[in-house]
Design a protein around this motif. Sequence first.
Motif, mmCIF file in Angstrom:
data_model
loop_
_atom_site.group_PDB
_atom_site.id
_atom_site.type_symbol
_atom_site.label_atom_id
_atom_site.label_comp_id
_atom_site.label_asym_id
_atom_site.label_seq_id
_atom_site.Cartn_x
_atom_site.Cartn_y
_atom_site.Cartn_z
ATOM 1 N N ALA A 116 0.866 -1.185 0.000
ATOM 2 C CA ALA A 116 0.000 0.000 0.000
ATOM 3 C C ALA A 116 0.896 1.227 0.000
ATOM 4 N N PHE A 117 0.303 2.419 -0.237
ATOM 5 C CA PHE A 117 1.152 3.602 -0.288
ATOM 6 C C PHE A 117 1.187 4.367 1.021
ATOM 7 N N SER A 118 0.958 3.675 2.122
ATOM 8 C CA SER A 118 1.113 4.287 3.443
ATOM 9 C C SER A 118 1.546 3.211 4.427
ATOM 10 N N ILE A 119 2.594 3.499 5.218
ATOM 11 C CA ILE A 119 3.058 2.545 6.225
ATOM 12 C C ILE A 119 1.988 2.306 7.287
ATOM 13 N N ALA A 120 1.129 3.307 7.524
ATOM 14 C CA ALA A 120 0.047 3.122 8.494
ATOM 15 C C ALA A 120 -0.894 2.013 8.042
ATOM 16 N N ILE A 121 -1.157 1.929 6.740
ATOM 17 C CA ILE A 121 -2.064 0.905 6.210
ATOM 18 C C ILE A 121 -1.402 -0.467 6.262
ATOM 19 N N ILE A 122 -0.099 -0.523 5.999
ATOM 20 C CA ILE A 122 0.655 -1.771 6.139
ATOM 21 C C ILE A 122 0.573 -2.251 7.584
ATOM 22 N N THR A 123 0.811 -1.323 8.520
ATOM 23 C CA THR A 123 0.829 -1.684 9.938
ATOM 24 C C THR A 123 -0.555 -2.095 10.417
ATOM 25 N N LEU A 124 -1.594 -1.430 9.933
ATOM 26 C CA LEU A 124 -2.960 -1.822 10.295
ATOM 27 C C LEU A 124 -3.222 -3.278 9.900
ATOM 28 N N GLN A 125 -2.771 -3.665 8.702
ATOM 29 C CA GLN A 125 -2.934 -5.062 8.278
ATOM 30 C C GLN A 125 -2.194 -6.018 9.206
ATOM 31 N N ILE A 126 -0.956 -5.645 9.573
ATOM 32 C CA ILE A 126 -0.157 -6.501 10.459
ATOM 33 C C ILE A 126 -0.861 -6.663 11.801
ATOM 34 N N LEU A 127 -1.363 -5.546 12.366
ATOM 35 C CA LEU A 127 -2.039 -5.601 13.661
ATOM 36 C C LEU A 127 -3.313 -6.441 13.588
ATOM 37 N N ALA A 128 -4.024 -6.342 12.464
ATOM 38 C CA ALA A 128 -5.237 -7.154 12.298
ATOM 39 C C ALA A 128 -4.883 -8.636 12.272
ATOM 40 N N LYS A 129 -3.799 -8.990 11.575
ATOM 41 C CA LYS A 129 -3.387 -10.397 11.504
ATOM 42 C C LYS A 129 -2.778 -10.875 12.821
ATOM 43 N N LEU A 130 -2.262 -9.930 13.645
ATOM 44 C CA LEU A 130 -1.796 -10.268 14.999
ATOM 45 C C LEU A 130 -2.969 -10.397 15.974
ATOM 46 N N GLU A 131 -4.162 -9.996 15.513
ATOM 47 C CA GLU A 131 -5.401 -10.028 16.301
ATOM 48 C C GLU A 131 -5.332 -9.062 17.486
ATOM 49 N N ALA A 132 -4.549 -7.971 17.323
ATOM 50 C CA ALA A 132 -4.554 -6.914 18.334
ATOM 51 C C ALA A 132 -5.945 -6.283 18.383
ATOM 52 N N ASN A 133 -6.369 -5.844 19.589
ATOM 53 C CA ASN A 133 -7.712 -5.279 19.700
ATOM 54 C C ASN A 133 -7.836 -4.545 21.035
ATOM 55 N N PRO A 134 -8.202 -3.237 21.008
ATOM 56 C CA PRO A 134 -8.467 -2.431 19.809
ATOM 57 C C PRO A 134 -7.170 -1.852 19.234
ATOM 58 N N VAL A 135 -7.272 -1.361 17.994
ATOM 59 C CA VAL A 135 -6.197 -0.599 17.356
ATOM 60 C C VAL A 135 -6.571 0.871 17.489
ATOM 61 N N ILE A 136 -5.671 1.660 18.065
ATOM 62 C CA ILE A 136 -5.971 3.059 18.389
ATOM 63 C C ILE A 136 -5.086 3.961 17.523
ATOM 64 N N LEU A 137 -5.707 4.748 16.663
ATOM 65 C CA LEU A 137 -4.975 5.628 15.757
ATOM 66 C C LEU A 137 -4.642 6.940 16.461
ATOM 67 N N VAL A 138 -3.361 7.319 16.395
ATOM 68 C CA VAL A 138 -2.900 8.577 17.005
ATOM 69 C C VAL A 138 -2.097 9.340 15.960
ATOM 70 N N GLY A 139 -2.378 10.645 15.800
ATOM 71 C CA GLY A 139 -1.628 11.457 14.838
ATOM 72 C C GLY A 139 -1.886 11.073 13.392
ATOM 73 N N GLN A 140 -3.038 10.466 13.127
ATOM 74 C CA GLN A 140 -3.362 10.016 11.766
ATOM 75 C C GLN A 140 -4.300 11.036 11.131
ATOM 76 N N ASN A 141 -3.763 12.205 10.784
ATOM 77 C CA ASN A 141 -4.605 13.310 10.327
ATOM 78 C C ASN A 141 -5.203 13.100 8.944
ATOM 79 N N PHE A 142 -4.426 12.577 7.993
ATOM 80 C CA PHE A 142 -4.856 12.499 6.590
ATOM 81 C C PHE A 142 -5.312 13.873 6.090
#
Length: 821
Positions: free
Chosen positions: A355-381
């Motif tokens: 993907a063209f954002s490391i945040a999106i790559i990391t979100l996928q990794i966290l989902a596959k790690l089954e982390a919960n919840p995932v809390i976005l900080v400083g993700q202004n877009f």
Amino acid sequence: MSIMLLTENEQFLQNRYPSIWQLWKQIEHAPIWSQYEIVRSHAGPPTIQVHVDGRPLYLHSKYNPEQEAERLAQQLKDQVEQCDHLFFYGIGLGYHVEKLLSMFPDKSFTIYEPNPWIFFRFLSYKRVTEWPLHRLRYLYVETDEESRRQFFAEFANALETNVGLVALPSYERIFVDQYRQFVQQFRDILQSKRINLATEFAFAKRWTLNSLMNLPTTLRSPSIFSRKEHFRSKPVLLVAAGPSLQEEYDNLRYIKEKGLAYIFAVGSANRALVANGILPDAVCTYDPQAHNFAVFWDMIDKGIDAHVPMIYGTSVGYETIQKYKGPKFYAVTSQDTVTPYYLDSLDRSEVIDDAFSIAIITLQILAKLEANPVILVGQNFAFRDNYYYAKEIKRGEKQTAEVLEHERRGLMQVKDVYGHLVTTNESLNQMRLLMEHYIQKYAQIEVINTTKGGADIAGAPFVPLEAVIQTRLTKKVVNENWHAGQESNRMQGMEDKIGNMKRAMTDFIKRYHELEAMFHELEQAAIRKKEDKLHKLFARFDEQFRRLTKNDFFDVYVRPVVRVYTEMLQKEAHNIRKEQDPVVKAGKVVRAFRSYLHLCQQVYNDMAPLVQTCLHPALKQKDDGWKRRECTSSEFQYIGQWRKKEIRIEKQSSGEAEVISAYYETNEPNATIKFTFKGTALRVIGARHAECSDEIQIVIDGYKERLSAKDKRFSPPFPPAFREVLFEKSGLNDGVHEVEIELQNAGKLLFEAIELQADESVFLHVNEEGQGEVAGMNRPIAYVGDFTVLTKLIEGPKIYRKGGFSSLGGGQTIAHGSFLY
């Protein structure tokens, strides 16, 4: 006007181009027709008279239109020869079109008429079905600016060849503004296509190069998914470097001190966190570019990196992996074709979509790690107070976190987390939309957005971080030693993989030469018009080409680099299949597939030396009973003319190069290498090639033997096979031995190293008196890295006009499956 002719053309349009036929029915009775008249020229053939501001102007010569068309065709002949596709802007009565199509019977073409009134006058004069319609790609009549934009979008998407734009000169004079707008848009759309291809080509090579260079580290490192038990059902903060991050340092410091959630820093966020005394629990990275390591320079410079684990996508810039000293965990990315080949244990469900954002790559990794919840900080877009990043992030010449000029392109407004409008750009907005896609895809994971003033992210409700701490982060969950544990080692079983790949490399060269021979056969059969033979050759060619594309080296190292060109080649092959004339078809096959084959050969030349000298040696067991001395060691004495050469990774963006391996080359008879060692066995390591010598003498303690470096399997235009054992001798007495290696003819000798048995063998320095000249070598054998696009494949389009032509840039593209049938 010929009523019968017009009726025939109407019927043709109704069947083949219904939208143009409907346009004709709408305007056939419009009063504007009187402005466009067909009149006779002095020589007889008709021309079109256009009334502009009360003046009669002519689309073709009022004296002799056919002669004028002949002159124009001759003027453009040399330039048109360089193109595969002719784009005619302005048809008039088609004189110049007919001339050029008859001169170049193998070229496809597009007709673009910007004036519907002129086009329908043409229909009353010329029978469209008399033209070579099997070569016609597009027939388009412009009605307004929007219709032009729609056409450009379709044309650029299908673009696969060098395009020559041929404008009827009278259109430039009569329809000045319309023509100027067209040329500008034509230039922009095709330059954009060229840039996209260049970017795709450069990044495709970078992705593959990085995966290759990172593989030894990957095989020694654990997968991040081996640590799933530490993150399953635990809160993880995904911290980005948006401008709102600066409001959260106190909250983040509190979370870190109490161990209330894991903190994963993405991209530049680590710099802002470290500057504020907050050490993340992991940093995440995936950018393939060479300068990506600069994001972590503050940590590396202060030695902080040794204490913070890195989670990396396997196609990340290899420089980052080499420079970062801390523990490393990998996640295989979808752009990586190298790791899956060598790593048998890979779980395909754990591959991360690029993907063209490391945040999106990391979100996928966290989902596959089954982390919960995932809390976005400083993700202004989005921008905030004219800031693009948190204030601690300095970049660009001005060393500022404020919005840079190029980031103001494509400005737009979107809803923020409070329901107000906030300014963003197209790039950030596309990232937001993609993140929303993955939030929806991994709906089982709760995602919370704490970014104050950031863009609203669908699927991630906004809750201030203070409130999240009070209600959700109420106990310690972090295991500070989650990354502890022994390194993995998957080097076992690599010998089989290496052997298979080496065989694939020689097979690739064999297939290349077979296809080149087939191109020659096709050309000769076409010249002699042997149609029966051509049909048999097409079937053989298809099978030969399939063999090339089923090759392991092609699949792992070439296919990912040339994939854009493979897709384009398939489009071209689809059109070639429709060609009924076998002679014409043969010409099209040779042109399209030869260009593609040469591109594949160039990728081989870039990648093969790195596989041979860097990757495969690193994958072998290190303690293999031999120790090595490189050719650059002072223990070797070179007599005669020798040239030092290097295999390097060129980094075009910085102008730097990284030396991967070196060797000495000579083709001077009697050139010699001398050295002395103590031990019982030795190997001579060098390169094999068809141009290398088969008359090389090695003398050990006065006993002469011969060795050969000649190998016809590796022949021009391919590079030598490096890291080959040219000679091996064992059973020597355990004493001091003097060795001379001498080239005895004018073939080449490429010397890389000597290997000795590791049981107390040692090299002894020779007397350096009489040392021969060693010539420096400025040109490396292989250029790999941030590559330029091959100019042969990215030429056109060109604008041809009366009196000369100018290049506008643009793109030829070549791009699997059955090709000809």
